[in-house]
Design a protein around this motif. Structure first.
Motif, PDB file in Angstrom:
ATOM      1  N   PHE A   1       0.844  -1.193   0.000  1.00  0.00           N
ATOM      2  CA  PHE A   1       0.000   0.000   0.000  1.00  0.00           C
ATOM      3  C   PHE A   1       0.883   1.247   0.000  1.00  0.00           C
ATOM      4  CE2 PHE A   1      -2.561  -3.257   2.010  1.00  0.00           C
ATOM      5  CZ  PHE A   1      -3.797  -3.101   1.405  1.00  0.00           C
ATOM      6  N   LYS A   2       0.329   2.315  -0.632  1.00  0.00           N
ATOM      7  CA  LYS A   2       0.949   3.643  -0.565  1.00  0.00           C
ATOM      8  C   LYS A   2      -0.181   4.661  -0.413  1.00  0.00           C
ATOM      9  CE  LYS A   2       3.707   7.081  -3.021  1.00  0.00           C
ATOM     10  NZ  LYS A   2       4.267   7.514  -4.312  1.00  0.00           N
ATOM     11  N   ASN A   3      -0.092   5.444   0.640  1.00  0.00           N
ATOM     12  CA  ASN A   3      -1.132   6.432   0.951  1.00  0.00           C
ATOM     13  C   ASN A   3      -2.511   5.782   1.047  1.00  0.00           C
ATOM     14  OD1 ASN A   3       0.828   8.462   0.873  1.00  0.00           O
ATOM     15  ND2 ASN A   3       0.529   8.789  -1.332  1.00  0.00           N
ATOM     16  N   GLY A   4      -2.554   4.555   1.561  1.00  0.00           N
ATOM     17  CA  GLY A   4      -3.821   3.860   1.745  1.00  0.00           C
ATOM     18  C   GLY A   4      -4.356   3.167   0.516  1.00  0.00           C
ATOM     19  N   LEU A   5      -3.685   3.271  -0.598  1.00  0.00           N
ATOM     20  CA  LEU A   5      -4.132   2.641  -1.834  1.00  0.00           C
ATOM     21  C   LEU A   5      -3.227   1.458  -2.166  1.00  0.00           C
ATOM     22  CD1 LEU A   5      -4.864   5.804  -4.032  1.00  0.00           C
ATOM     23  CD2 LEU A   5      -6.491   4.458  -2.677  1.00  0.00           C
ATOM     24  N   GLN A   6      -3.831   0.383  -2.642  1.00  0.00           N
ATOM     25  CA  GLN A   6      -3.070  -0.810  -2.994  1.00  0.00           C
ATOM     26  C   GLN A   6      -2.273  -0.553  -4.268  1.00  0.00           C
ATOM     27  OE1 GLN A   6      -5.212  -4.554  -2.902  1.00  0.00           O
ATOM     28  NE2 GLN A   6      -3.950  -5.395  -4.531  1.00  0.00           N
ATOM     29  N   VAL A   7      -0.981  -0.891  -4.212  1.00  0.00           N
ATOM     30  CA  VAL A   7      -0.117  -0.673  -5.374  1.00  0.00           C
ATOM     31  C   VAL A   7       0.535  -1.967  -5.842  1.00  0.00           C
ATOM     32  CG1 VAL A   7       0.333   1.744  -4.791  1.00  0.00           C
ATOM     33  CG2 VAL A   7       1.806  -0.052  -3.843  1.00  0.00           C
ATOM     34  N   GLY A   8       0.308  -3.071  -5.139  1.00  0.00           N
ATOM     35  CA  GLY A   8       0.917  -4.323  -5.580  1.00  0.00           C
ATOM     36  C   GLY A   8       0.596  -5.458  -4.636  1.00  0.00           C
ATOM     37  N   THR A   9       0.807  -6.691  -5.118  1.00  0.00           N
ATOM     38  CA  THR A   9       0.631  -7.893  -4.309  1.00  0.00           C
ATOM     39  C   THR A   9       1.863  -8.774  -4.463  1.00  0.00           C
ATOM     40  OG1 THR A   9      -0.519  -9.020  -6.128  1.00  0.00           O
ATOM     41  CG2 THR A   9      -1.895  -7.853  -4.522  1.00  0.00           C
ATOM     42  N   GLY A  10       2.022  -9.667  -3.521  1.00  0.00           N
ATOM     43  CA  GLY A  10       3.198 -10.534  -3.539  1.00  0.00           C
ATOM     44  C   GLY A  10       4.306  -9.961  -2.684  1.00  0.00           C
ATOM     45  N   HIS A  11       5.282 -10.759  -2.400  1.00  0.00           N
ATOM     46  CA  HIS A  11       6.326 -10.292  -1.488  1.00  0.00           C
ATOM     47  C   HIS A  11       7.362  -9.403  -2.170  1.00  0.00           C
ATOM     48  CE1 HIS A  11       8.482 -13.647  -3.380  1.00  0.00           C
ATOM     49  NE2 HIS A  11       9.590 -13.086  -2.943  1.00  0.00           N
ATOM     50  N   MET A  12       7.216  -9.175  -3.510  1.00  0.00           N
ATOM     51  CA  MET A  12       8.138  -8.286  -4.219  1.00  0.00           C
ATOM     52  C   MET A  12       7.364  -7.122  -4.831  1.00  0.00           C
ATOM     53  SD  MET A  12      10.551 -11.143  -6.111  1.00  0.00           S
ATOM     54  CE  MET A  12      11.746  -9.918  -6.625  1.00  0.00           C
ATOM     55  N   LEU A  13       7.961  -5.896  -4.750  1.00  0.00           N
ATOM     56  CA  LEU A  13       7.365  -4.700  -5.331  1.00  0.00           C
ATOM     57  C   LEU A  13       8.377  -4.097  -6.307  1.00  0.00           C
ATOM     58  CD1 LEU A  13       5.098  -2.546  -5.387  1.00  0.00           C
ATOM     59  CD2 LEU A  13       6.355  -1.354  -3.572  1.00  0.00           C
ATOM     60  N   PHE A  14       7.965  -3.888  -7.564  1.00  0.00           N
ATOM     61  CA  PHE A  14       8.848  -3.372  -8.606  1.00  0.00           C
ATOM     62  C   PHE A  14       8.542  -1.904  -8.844  1.00  0.00           C
ATOM     63  CE2 PHE A  14       8.198  -7.894  -9.446  1.00  0.00           C
ATOM     64  CZ  PHE A  14       9.510  -8.353  -9.475  1.00  0.00           C
TER      65      PHE A  14
END
Length: 617
Positions: free
Chosen positions: A383-396
Motif C-alpha cells: 500500500f501507498k497512501n492507503g491505496l493498494q499498489v501491488g501484491t506478492g512479497h516483491m514490489l517493482f
C-alpha cells in the motif's frame, strides 16, 4: 352341641334304614373349589340324586376346623325345619336355598373373610333311599398392593467377586401369598450360582394377609450401567393370575478405566501464538480416575492442571508438541494413557528490503521485498497512501519520478488463520534536479494597472531546492510565503502591476536548476462617460419648441394690446424700431420689420460678456 328331640328319632330310623336298605344310594355332585374375592358373597352348590325316591330326607353342612381335622356343623335341614347352628364363625352369614329345577341346595356365605377359606361338606340322608356326602374347597382372594422397589444408592464395583445386593422389592397385604420375579430390562432373572441370588422373606400379618419381600443380589458388569432393573409381583384372583410391575431403577456401576481420550477443547480451529489453549482428558471408567498431564518429551514432569483440564496461557511455538494424559485406577492400579498433538502457528515480524529508507535517482528502478517467516502460507499486499499498489512479497518500482517517492507499507496475512498478521514499510526518496509544472512554457496573464497580483511557484526535488524570484517592469513586489514539504518547496510573491511585467521563478539544488517565466500584461485604467441617447435628444427638442411657441404667443398678445392703445404706429412702408435700454448687459431685444409681403419678428437672446451695444442689436 344340642340336637332337637326328634333328631334322635330320625337318626334311629336312618340307622335302621341303612341296615335294611344297604343297597340304596345317592349320587352327589359338588364343585372341587369355589373362588371368591374377599368381602364378596360365595355360593357353594350341592346337587344330589336318589336311586329311590325317599319318604323324607335331611341335609347338613359341615366345615373343617382350620386348626384340626375335625368338622363342625353349621347347618341342618329336613322336610320340617331348617336350622343355622349358633356359635359358629358362619352364624348370621349363611343361607341355604334350593337350586332352581334341579335337586340340590345352594349354600350362600355373605361377606367372605380370609378365615372362610376351608373345606365345606354337604351331607344328604334319605333314610331307606340312601345317603351321600360331597365337599368343596372355598378359596378367598385379595390382590396385594403395588410393588415398591428400592435400589442401592452406593456404587457397585464390577471387581466384586461375589454377587452384590443391588435392590429390594416388597409386595404388601396380598392373599394368597404373592410371588416376586426380578427383571433386567425385559429379561427375567433366575437364580444362578455365583451370578444371581434372590432372597425372599414372607410375613403373615395378624390380619391374615401376606407381605413378601425380595432382595436381588447380582454380580454387575460394565454393561449394566445403562440397564433398568425392575420387579414384578404375580398374584391369584378368581379364575386367573395377574401381575403388577414396579418402576425401573438404574444402579451405579463402578468399573475401571480402559481407554483415555485427550482433545483440544478450545480454541476451535487452528492455534496461534498468544492464544489460551484448553486440553481436556476423559476416561471411560466410573468414577473418573485422577488424571496427570505431561509433555511427551518431558514425561517425568507433571503439568499443573485442574481436574480433567490443562490450561496453557499465551502459548508460543515452543509449546507445540505431544501432550499426554495418564490415569491410575485405584482398584486395579493399572495406568492408562492418551495423547494429543498441539501445533502453535506463528508469523514473524515482516522484514522489508531495503530497510527503513532508500534513495533513488530519477529514472532508476528498484525491487523491494517483504518477507515474514510463518508456519502457514502467507499473502502480501503493498500500500501507498492507503491505496493498494501491488501484491506478492516483491514490489517493482521502475523509471522513478518524484511521484514515486513516499512510504510503501507491506501487510502480510495468513488466509487460513485471520488472527495472524504483520506489516513493514520502506521510505523511498527520489533524488534529482528541481522539477516544476509548466516550466517549459511561458505563463501569460493579464491584470489591471495599479492592482496587486499573487504568483506561486512549486518545485519538486531532493535535496529540497531553494526558490528565488527576478521581476522586471515593477518595483513594487515582495515574497509573502515560503514553505517546504518533504519533497517540494513552495514560494508565493505579490506584485503590483504598473506596466507589463516579466517574473522569473528559479529553483536550484545540488542536482541542477529549473526556471519558470510569468508574463503579465497591464490593462490601462479608462474614465467612463454617459453615452448619447437619441430618445433623450428628441425630448429636449420638443420641450424647447413648446417653450418658444408659448413665448411668441405672449409677445404677440403684448404687441396687439399696445397697438390697440395707439402706443405703436403701424404702416406698410418704412421701418419702426423700439429700443428698450437695458442697464444690464443681459437682456432681450425685439426687432419689428414690415414690408409689403409680411411681418417678421426675431427673438435674440444676449449672452453675458457680449461686446455689442444696444444700438448694434
Amino acid at each position: 352341641m344340642a340336637f332337637p328331640k326328634n333328631s334322635f328319632i330320625l337318626l334311629f330310623v336312618l340307622i335302621c334304614s341303612l341296615s335294611l336298605n344297604a343297597w340304596a344310594k345317592v349320587d352327589m355332585t359338588m364343585e372341587e373349589s369355589v373362588e371368591v374375592y374377599l368381602g364378596d358373597s360365595a355360593g357353594i352348590p350341592c346337587q344330589y340324586v336318589f336311586s329311590e325316591q325317599p319318604r323324607a330326607f335331611m341335609i347338613q353342612w359341615f366345615v373343617r376346623n382350620p386348626s384340626s381335622s375335625s368338622r363342625e356343623r353349621i347347618y341342618y335341614g329336613d322336610n320340617a325345619q331348617q336350622i343355622v347352628d349358633d356359635g359358629t364363625d358362619f352364624t348370621g352369614r349363611i343361607t341355604v336355598s334350593n337350586i332352581g329345577d334341579k335337586e340340590g341346595v345352594l349354600l350362600t356365605i355373605q361377606d367372605v373373610q380370609l378365615t372362610d377359606e376351608r373345606e365345606f361338606f354337604c351331607q344328604v340322608n334319605g333314610m331307606a333311599a340312601g345317603n351321600g356326602e360331597g365337599k368343596t374347597h372355598l378359596r378367598v382372594f385379595d390382590p396385594p398392593m403395588a410393588p415398591v422397589i428400592e435400589g442401592v444408592h452406593a456404587g457397585i464395583s464390577v471387581t466384586n467377586e461375589l454377587p452384590s445386593r443391588i435392590a429390594s422389592c416388597e409386595a404388601r397385604n396380598g392373599f394368597p401369598r404373592p410371588n416376586i420375579t426380578w427383571y433386567r430390562g425385559i429379561s427375567p432373572l433366575t437364580p444362578t450360582h455365583g451370578q444371581i441370588n434372590v432372597v425372599i422373606l414372607v410375613t403373615r400379618e395378624s390380619s391374615g394377609f401376606y407381605t413378601v419381600q425380595s432382595e436381588l443380589q447380582y454380580k454387575v458388569a460394565k454393561e449394566d450401567k445403562d440397564v433398568l432393573f425392575s420387579c414384578e409381583v404375580s398374584y391369584y384372583v378368581p379364575g386367573a393370575v395377574r401381575t403388577a410391575e414396579s418402576k425401573g431403577i438404574n444402579i451405579t456401576v463402578h468399573y475401571p478405566t480402559t481407554v483415555v481420550e485427550l482433545w483440544k477443547e478450545s480454541p476451535q480451529g487452528l492455534v496461534k501464538e498468544g492464544d489460551t489453549v484448553e486440553i481436556r482428558c476423559q476416561g471411560d471408567g466410573n468414577p473418573p480416575p485422577p488424571f496427570t498431564f505431561n509433555r511427551q518429551q518431558e514425561q517425568e514432569t507433571a503439568l499443573e492442571a485442574s481436574d480433567d483440564t490443562l490450561v496453557l496461557r499465551e502459548v508460543t511455538r515452543g509449546d507445540s508438541g505431544v501432550y499426554q494424559c495418564r490415569s491410575l485406577d485405584l482398584d486395579t492400579y493399572e495406568e492408562v494413557m492418551g495423547d494429543v498433538q498441539l501445533i502453535v502457528h506463528y508469523l514473524d515480524p515482516a522484514l522489508v528490503v531495503p530497510k527503513d529508507s532508500e534513495i533513488m535517482f530519477k529514472g532508476e528502478s528498484l525491487t523491494a521485498t517483504c518477507n515474514a517467516l510463518s508456519s502457514l502460507e502467507t499473502f502480501t499486499v503493498w500500500f501507498k497512501n492507503g491505496l493498494q499498489v501491488g501484491t506478492g512479497h516483491m514490489l517493482f518500482l521502475q523509471d522513478a519520478t518524484y511521484d514515486t517517492a513516499g512510504e510503501y507499507v507491506c501487510e502480510v496475512t495468513v488466509p487460513s488463520l485471520p488472527g495472524l498478521h504483520t506489516s513493514g514499510s520502506v521510505h523511498i526518496i527520489v533524488q534529482g534536479a528541481p522539477q516544476m509544472k509548466d516550466a517549459d512554457r511561458e505563463v501569460e496573464m493579464e491584470e489591471g494597472a495599479g492592482k496587486w497580483m499573487n504568483l506561486s511557484c512549486e518545485a519538486h526535488a531532493h535535496p529540497l531546492p531553494t526558490i528565488s524570484w527576478t521581476v522586471t517592469g515593477s518595483q513594487s513586489w515582495r515574497e509573502v510565503l515560503t514553505s517546504a514539504t518533504e519533497h517540494s518547496t513552495i514560494s508565493l510573491v505579490s506584485i503590483k502591476v504598473t506596466s507589463d511585467i516579466t517574473a522569473f521563478c528559479n529553483a536550484t539544488n545540488e542536482m541542477g536548476t529549473e526556471a519558470k517565466t510569468f508574463s503579465i500584461s497591464a490593462i490601462p485604467m479608462v474614465t467612463a462617460t454617459a453615452p448619447y441617447s437619441p430618445a433623450e435628444g428628441n425630448g429636449v427638442i420638443i420641450v424647447v419648441v413648446i417653450i418658444c411657441v408659448l413665448l411668441l404667443a405672449v409677445l404677440g398678445s403684448v404687441l396687439y394690446f399696445l397697438h390697440k392703445k395707439g402706443k405703436i404706429p403701424c404702416g406698410r412702408s418704412g421701418k419702426q424700431e423700439i429700443t428698450k435700454e437695458n442697464p444690464n448687459k443681459d437682456g432681450i431685444v425685439v426687432e419689428m420689420k414690415t414690408d409689403t409681403k409680411a411681418e417678421e419678428a426675431v427673438l435674440l437672446k444676449g449672452v453675458n460678456g457680449d461686446k455689442n451695444g444696444p444700438n448694434d442689436q
